[in-house]
Design a protein around this motif. Structure first.
Motif, PDB file in Angstrom:
ATOM      1  N   VAL A 105      37.152-119.141  74.184  1.00 20.39           N
ATOM      2  CA  VAL A 105      38.073-118.931  73.074  1.00 20.39           C
ATOM      3  C   VAL A 105      37.483-117.836  72.193  1.00 20.39           C
ATOM      4  N   TYR A 106      38.288-116.812  71.919  1.00 21.50           N
ATOM      5  CA  TYR A 106      37.833-115.683  71.105  1.00 21.50           C
ATOM      6  C   TYR A 106      38.731-115.519  69.886  1.00 21.50           C
ATOM      7  N   GLY A 107      38.160-115.120  68.774  1.00 21.17           N
ATOM      8  CA  GLY A 107      38.937-114.720  67.609  1.00 21.17           C
ATOM      9  C   GLY A 107      39.151-113.220  67.630  1.00 21.17           C
ATOM     10  N   GLU A 108      40.362-112.782  67.297  1.00 18.76           N
ATOM     11  CA  GLU A 108      40.695-111.351  67.270  1.00 18.76           C
ATOM     12  C   GLU A 108      41.207-110.973  65.877  1.00 18.76           C
ATOM     13  N   THR A 136      45.262-112.032  62.238  1.00 25.72           N
ATOM     14  CA  THR A 136      44.279-112.688  63.094  1.00 25.72           C
ATOM     15  C   THR A 136      44.951-113.476  64.218  1.00 25.72           C
ATOM     16  N   LEU A 137      44.322-113.403  65.385  1.00 24.56           N
ATOM     17  CA  LEU A 137      44.841-114.059  66.585  1.00 24.56           C
ATOM     18  C   LEU A 137      43.711-114.804  67.273  1.00 24.56           C
ATOM     19  N   VAL A 138      44.092-115.686  68.172  1.00 24.57           N
ATOM     20  CA  VAL A 138      43.124-116.373  69.014  1.00 24.57           C
ATOM     21  C   VAL A 138      43.481-116.081  70.463  1.00 24.57           C
ATOM     22  N   ARG A 139      42.440-115.779  71.275  1.00 28.34           N
ATOM     23  CA  ARG A 139      42.649-115.428  72.680  1.00 28.34           C
ATOM     24  C   ARG A 139      41.894-116.440  73.545  1.00 28.34           C
ATOM     25  N   PHE A 140      42.647-117.139  74.400  1.00 25.45           N
ATOM     26  CA  PHE A 140      42.075-118.106  75.336  1.00 25.45           C
ATOM     27  C   PHE A 140      41.956-117.441  76.706  1.00 25.45           C
ATOM     28  N   ALA A 168      41.692-125.680  68.384  1.00 23.73           N
ATOM     29  CA  ALA A 168      41.816-124.634  69.398  1.00 23.73           C
ATOM     30  C   ALA A 168      41.005-124.979  70.640  1.00 23.73           C
ATOM     31  N   ARG A 169      39.813-125.521  70.456  1.00 22.38           N
ATOM     32  CA  ARG A 169      38.990-125.933  71.601  1.00 22.38           C
ATOM     33  C   ARG A 169      39.714-126.993  72.423  1.00 22.38           C
ATOM     34  N   ASN A 203      44.280-121.165  58.863  1.00 27.59           N
ATOM     35  CA  ASN A 203      43.777-119.885  59.354  1.00 27.59           C
ATOM     36  C   ASN A 203      42.294-119.981  59.683  1.00 27.59           C
ATOM     37  N   ALA A 204      41.880-121.149  60.158  1.00 22.94           N
ATOM     38  CA  ALA A 204      40.462-121.361  60.426  1.00 22.94           C
ATOM     39  C   ALA A 204      39.933-120.487  61.530  1.00 22.94           C
ATOM     40  N   MET A 205      40.845-119.923  62.367  1.00 22.67           N
ATOM     41  CA  MET A 205      40.381-119.142  63.493  1.00 22.67           C
ATOM     42  C   MET A 205      40.089-117.691  63.115  1.00 22.67           C
TER      43      MET A 205
END
Length: 207
Positions: A105-108, A136-140, A168-169, A203-205
Motif C-alpha cells: 500500500v502506497y500513499g501518493e 492525495t491518493l492511495v495505491r494498492f 486501508a491495510r 484523510n489519514a492516508m
C-alpha cells in the motif's frame, strides 16, 4: 473505449470490476519469456488500465497485467513491490525467490505521482475530460508469479473513503483473498472487492 460489462479479459481470464461505467484508458502488449524442453520460449502479455469517473470525480483507476499464454517460468519482469518506494505497508508473502508474491500500500501526493509514469495515456484521458485531481491518493499493488503464470494488479483510489491506515491495510488483505487464485491462474474468473464508500472524509492516508 468502454469496458464491456465491466470485465477486463486477458488470455481467457475475466476480471469483474466493481459496478460503474469503466473506460479502458491504456493498453499495451508485452513480450514474455518462459521455458520448455530446456530452452527459452517467447510469448505475449497484456498490461491494461481502466478508469472509473462518477459525476466528474475520479473514483478509481485499475491496472491489470497478465500473460496471454501460460508457460513454465513465464515472466515479464521481476514481480514484487518496489523497494525504492516508501510504503505504508509492504508484505512479502512468499519464501520462494522463484515464486515471489507481494502486497503493498502506497500513499501518493496527487495524480501526477500516481499515474504519470505508469500510464500517461490515462492521465491525458482524465485531463481531456477535465476531471479534477482529487489530491492525495492511495495505491494498492498485488503481484505474484506461479509455476506457469504471473499476475499484477493495482488500484488507485482517493483517500477520502479510508478513515485510517489500518482500514486501508484491511482492504488490501481482502484484495489478496479475492485475486490470488486468479493471478496464479488456478481460476479464470475473479471479482475485485467492492470499492470503499464515499461517506468517510478521513484523510489519514495523506503522505
Amino acid at each position: 473505449a468502454p469496458v464491456t460489462d465491466g470485465v477486463l479479459e486477458v488470455g481467457g481470464r475475466r476480471l469483474q470490476l466493481p459496478p460503474g461505467h469503466w473506460v479502458l484508458t491504456g493498453q499495451r502488449e508485452l513480450e514474455t519469456v518462459g521455458s520448455a524442453h530446456g530452452a527459452e520460449i517467447w510469448g505475449h502479455g497484456v498490461s491494461a488500465w481502466a478508469t472509473l469517473v462518477e459525476h466528474g470525480q475520479l473514483r478509481a483507476i485499475v491496472w491489470l497485467s497478465l500473460p496471454v499464454q501460460d508457460m513454465r517460468n513465464v515472466r515479464r519482469d521481476e514481480p514484487g513491490c518496489s523497494l525504492g518506494e516508501t510504503a505504508i505497508e509492504r508484505l512479502n508473502l512468499s519464501s520462494q525467490l522463484s515464486r515471489p508474491e507481494c502486497l503493498a500500500v502506497y500513499g501518493e501526493r496527487d495524480l501526477q505521482s500516481a499515474v504519470a509514469k505508469r500510464s500517461p495515456n490515462t492521465l491525458k484521458w482524465l485531463a481531456r475530460r477535465h476531471v479534477a485531481d482529487p489530491g492525495t491518493l492511495v495505491r494498492f499493488v498485488y503481484k505474484l508469479r506461479s509455476e506457469s503464470s504471473y499476475g499484477g494488479f493495482a488500484i488507485v483510489l482517493p483517500t477520502g473513503p479510508f478513515d485510517s491506515d489500518d482500514e486501508a491495510r484491511h482492504w488490501a488483505l481482502g484484495l489478496r483473498e479475492s485475486l490470488r487464485s486468479f493471478l496464479e491462474h488456478r481460476t479464470s474468473e475473479a471479482r475485485v472487492p467492492a470499492l470503499p464508500g464515499l461517506e468517510s472524509s478521513g484523510n489519514a492516508m495523506a503522505r
